[in-house]
Write a protein that holds these residues in place. Structure first.
Motif, PDB file in Angstrom:
ATOM      1  N   MET A   3       0.840  -1.174   0.000  1.00  0.00           N
ATOM      2  CA  MET A   3       0.000   0.000   0.000  1.00  0.00           C
ATOM      3  C   MET A   3       0.894   1.248   0.000  1.00  0.00           C
ATOM      4  O   MET A   3       1.911   1.294   0.678  1.00  0.00           O
ATOM      5  N   THR A   4       0.502   2.229  -0.739  1.00  0.00           N
ATOM      6  CA  THR A   4       1.252   3.481  -0.820  1.00  0.00           C
ATOM      7  C   THR A   4       1.249   4.170   0.541  1.00  0.00           C
ATOM      8  O   THR A   4       0.212   4.296   1.171  1.00  0.00           O
ATOM      9  N   GLN A   5       2.428   4.603   0.956  1.00  0.00           N
ATOM     10  CA  GLN A   5       2.583   5.314   2.223  1.00  0.00           C
ATOM     11  C   GLN A   5       3.206   6.673   1.945  1.00  0.00           C
ATOM     12  O   GLN A   5       4.376   6.744   1.591  1.00  0.00           O
ATOM     13  N   ILE A   6       2.433   7.704   2.074  1.00  0.00           N
ATOM     14  CA  ILE A   6       2.978   9.051   1.911  1.00  0.00           C
ATOM     15  C   ILE A   6       3.174   9.594   3.321  1.00  0.00           C
ATOM     16  O   ILE A   6       2.295  10.199   3.903  1.00  0.00           O
ATOM     17  N   ASP A   7       4.358   9.279   3.852  1.00  0.00           N
ATOM     18  CA  ASP A   7       4.650   9.529   5.258  1.00  0.00           C
ATOM     19  C   ASP A   7       6.134   9.863   5.388  1.00  0.00           C
ATOM     20  O   ASP A   7       6.984   9.056   5.015  1.00  0.00           O
ATOM     21  N   PRO A   8       6.454  11.039   5.897  1.00  0.00           N
ATOM     22  CA  PRO A   8       7.861  11.413   6.012  1.00  0.00           C
ATOM     23  C   PRO A   8       8.670  10.515   6.952  1.00  0.00           C
ATOM     24  O   PRO A   8       9.888  10.507   6.881  1.00  0.00           O
ATOM     25  N   THR A   9       8.007   9.737   7.809  1.00  0.00           N
ATOM     26  CA  THR A   9       8.741   8.844   8.695  1.00  0.00           C
ATOM     27  C   THR A   9       8.959   7.458   8.088  1.00  0.00           C
ATOM     28  O   THR A   9       9.687   6.648   8.655  1.00  0.00           O
ATOM     29  N   ALA A  10       8.341   7.174   6.953  1.00  0.00           N
ATOM     30  CA  ALA A  10       8.517   5.880   6.287  1.00  0.00           C
ATOM     31  C   ALA A  10       9.889   5.854   5.616  1.00  0.00           C
ATOM     32  O   ALA A  10      10.286   6.812   4.948  1.00  0.00           O
ATOM     33  N   ASP A  11      10.598   4.786   5.789  1.00  0.00           N
ATOM     34  CA  ASP A  11      11.939   4.647   5.216  1.00  0.00           C
ATOM     35  C   ASP A  11      11.822   4.032   3.819  1.00  0.00           C
ATOM     36  O   ASP A  11      12.137   2.860   3.613  1.00  0.00           O
ATOM     37  N   LEU A  12      11.329   4.829   2.874  1.00  0.00           N
ATOM     38  CA  LEU A  12      11.094   4.382   1.500  1.00  0.00           C
ATOM     39  C   LEU A  12      11.665   5.395   0.525  1.00  0.00           C
ATOM     40  O   LEU A  12      11.921   6.542   0.888  1.00  0.00           O
ATOM     41  N   ILE A  13      11.828   4.958  -0.716  1.00  0.00           N
ATOM     42  CA  ILE A  13      12.127   5.914  -1.780  1.00  0.00           C
ATOM     43  C   ILE A  13      10.941   5.937  -2.732  1.00  0.00           C
ATOM     44  O   ILE A  13      10.218   4.945  -2.862  1.00  0.00           O
ATOM     45  N   THR A  14      10.747   7.071  -3.360  1.00  0.00           N
ATOM     46  CA  THR A  14       9.637   7.250  -4.272  1.00  0.00           C
ATOM     47  C   THR A  14      10.162   7.641  -5.641  1.00  0.00           C
ATOM     48  O   THR A  14      10.938   8.587  -5.766  1.00  0.00           O
ATOM     49  N   LEU A  15       9.722   6.897  -6.649  1.00  0.00           N
ATOM     50  CA  LEU A  15       9.990   7.262  -8.032  1.00  0.00           C
ATOM     51  C   LEU A  15       8.825   8.107  -8.508  1.00  0.00           C
ATOM     52  O   LEU A  15       7.667   7.688  -8.393  1.00  0.00           O
ATOM     53  N   ILE A  16       9.111   9.274  -9.018  1.00  0.00           N
ATOM     54  CA  ILE A  16       8.101  10.063  -9.713  1.00  0.00           C
ATOM     55  C   ILE A  16       8.624  10.233 -11.128  1.00  0.00           C
ATOM     56  O   ILE A  16       9.659  10.857 -11.344  1.00  0.00           O
ATOM     57  N   ASN A  17       7.921   9.616 -12.062  1.00  0.00           N
ATOM     58  CA  ASN A  17       8.320   9.633 -13.460  1.00  0.00           C
ATOM     59  C   ASN A  17       7.202  10.287 -14.257  1.00  0.00           C
ATOM     60  O   ASN A  17       6.080   9.762 -14.306  1.00  0.00           O
ATOM     61  N   VAL A  18       7.495  11.420 -14.859  1.00  0.00           N
ATOM     62  CA  VAL A  18       6.515  12.140 -15.669  1.00  0.00           C
ATOM     63  C   VAL A  18       6.799  11.847 -17.133  1.00  0.00           C
ATOM     64  O   VAL A  18       7.881  12.147 -17.645  1.00  0.00           O
ATOM     65  N   PHE A  19       5.823  11.232 -17.786  1.00  0.00           N
ATOM     66  CA  PHE A  19       5.902  10.938 -19.212  1.00  0.00           C
ATOM     67  C   PHE A  19       5.130  12.021 -19.969  1.00  0.00           C
ATOM     68  O   PHE A  19       4.028  12.388 -19.569  1.00  0.00           O
ATOM     69  N   THR A  20       5.719  12.524 -21.035  1.00  0.00           N
ATOM     70  CA  THR A  20       5.029  13.446 -21.923  1.00  0.00           C
ATOM     71  C   THR A  20       4.677  12.662 -23.172  1.00  0.00           C
ATOM     72  O   THR A  20       5.547  12.060 -23.808  1.00  0.00           O
ATOM     73  N   VAL A  21       3.399  12.662 -23.509  1.00  0.00           N
ATOM     74  CA  VAL A  21       2.888  11.766 -24.544  1.00  0.00           C
ATOM     75  C   VAL A  21       1.900  12.502 -25.441  1.00  0.00           C
ATOM     76  O   VAL A  21       1.217  13.426 -25.001  1.00  0.00           O
ATOM     77  N   ALA A  80       2.668   1.097  -6.855  1.00  0.00           N
ATOM     78  CA  ALA A  80       2.742   1.961  -8.039  1.00  0.00           C
ATOM     79  C   ALA A  80       1.371   2.575  -8.263  1.00  0.00           C
ATOM     80  O   ALA A  80       0.349   1.911  -8.075  1.00  0.00           O
ATOM     81  N   ASN A  81       1.371   3.811  -8.656  1.00  0.00           N
ATOM     82  CA  ASN A  81       0.140   4.549  -8.931  1.00  0.00           C
ATOM     83  C   ASN A  81       0.336   5.285 -10.247  1.00  0.00           C
ATOM     84  O   ASN A  81       1.295   6.042 -10.389  1.00  0.00           O
ATOM     85  N   ILE A  82      -0.558   5.050 -11.187  1.00  0.00           N
ATOM     86  CA  ILE A  82      -0.474   5.683 -12.499  1.00  0.00           C
ATOM     87  C   ILE A  82      -1.539   6.776 -12.556  1.00  0.00           C
ATOM     88  O   ILE A  82      -2.717   6.531 -12.278  1.00  0.00           O
ATOM     89  N   HIS A  83      -1.112   7.973 -12.925  1.00  0.00           N
ATOM     90  CA  HIS A  83      -2.012   9.124 -13.024  1.00  0.00           C
ATOM     91  C   HIS A  83      -1.989   9.627 -14.471  1.00  0.00           C
ATOM     92  O   HIS A  83      -0.933   9.631 -15.105  1.00  0.00           O
ATOM     93  N   THR A  84      -3.132  10.091 -14.959  1.00  0.00           N
ATOM     94  CA  THR A  84      -3.197  10.679 -16.295  1.00  0.00           C
ATOM     95  C   THR A  84      -3.657  12.128 -16.188  1.00  0.00           C
ATOM     96  O   THR A  84      -4.539  12.454 -15.394  1.00  0.00           O
ATOM     97  N   ASN A 114       3.894   8.276 -13.143  1.00  0.00           N
ATOM     98  CA  ASN A 114       4.050   7.046 -12.381  1.00  0.00           C
ATOM     99  C   ASN A 114       4.635   7.422 -11.028  1.00  0.00           C
ATOM    100  O   ASN A 114       5.746   7.957 -10.953  1.00  0.00           O
ATOM    101  N   TYR A 115       3.883   7.164  -9.963  1.00  0.00           N
ATOM    102  CA  TYR A 115       4.315   7.408  -8.591  1.00  0.00           C
ATOM    103  C   TYR A 115       4.494   6.033  -7.965  1.00  0.00           C
ATOM    104  O   TYR A 115       3.509   5.344  -7.677  1.00  0.00           O
ATOM    105  N   ALA A 116       5.744   5.600  -7.824  1.00  0.00           N
ATOM    106  CA  ALA A 116       6.015   4.247  -7.337  1.00  0.00           C
ATOM    107  C   ALA A 116       6.925   4.299  -6.119  1.00  0.00           C
ATOM    108  O   ALA A 116       7.819   5.145  -6.040  1.00  0.00           O
ATOM    109  N   GLN A 117       6.695   3.380  -5.197  1.00  0.00           N
ATOM    110  CA  GLN A 117       7.509   3.333  -3.989  1.00  0.00           C
ATOM    111  C   GLN A 117       8.266   2.018  -3.896  1.00  0.00           C
ATOM    112  O   GLN A 117       7.748   0.954  -4.256  1.00  0.00           O
ATOM    113  N   TRP A 118       9.507   2.131  -3.403  1.00  0.00           N
ATOM    114  CA  TRP A 118      10.416   1.004  -3.242  1.00  0.00           C
ATOM    115  C   TRP A 118      11.042   1.069  -1.863  1.00  0.00           C
ATOM    116  O   TRP A 118      11.160   2.149  -1.275  1.00  0.00           O
ATOM    117  N   THR A 119      11.491  -0.073  -1.381  1.00  0.00           N
ATOM    118  CA  THR A 119      12.132  -0.092  -0.064  1.00  0.00           C
ATOM    119  C   THR A 119      13.455   0.654  -0.075  1.00  0.00           C
ATOM    120  O   THR A 119      13.828   1.258   0.926  1.00  0.00           O
TER     121      THR A 119
END
Length: 106
Positions: free
Chosen positions: A1-19, A48-52, A61-66
């Motif tokens: 589950m996506t955790q948008i929390d400054p105390t979570a020890d995760l990295i977040t990929l934010i990838n903006v595609f222009t299409v 992973a969360n895909i937004h249009t 693409n907003y994706a989180q990894w350990t």
């Protein structure tokens, strides 16, 4: 589950595609397929969360990894490369890794 929390020890990929708007849904389909069939099964994957964009010109693409190492291992995985190449053929992209610094709620 996506955790948008400054105390979570995760990295977040934010990838903006222009299409091109005519290819927005095709790009979404490629990203969803890659995530469902390969990426989400990788060690270290959280979500992973895909937004249009409403104008059809962007996919985010907003994706989180350990951690960075697991994310980079996914990029190097030969099973993931064809999907990443298919997305790159449809759009330009601008990926960056982030940490959550601050959140605000009502």
């Amino acid at each position: 589950m996506t955790q948008i929390d400054p105390t979570a020890d995760l990295i977040t990929l934010i990838n903006v595609f222009t299409v091109d708007p005519a290819h927005q849904q095709e790009l979404v389909d490629v990203l969803v397929s890659a995530t469902e069939h390969h990426i989400r099964h990788r060690e270290g994957f959280i979500s992973a969360n895909i937004h249009t964009s409403t104008d059809g010109t962007r996919v985010l693409n907003y994706a989180q990894w350990t951690d960075v190492a697991h994310f980079e291992a996914m990029l190097a995985d030969p099973a993931c490369r064809p999907h990443l190449a298919a997305a790159a053929a449809l759009a330009t992209y601008d990926p960056h890794l982030y940490t959550v610094t601050s959140t605000h709620h009502r």
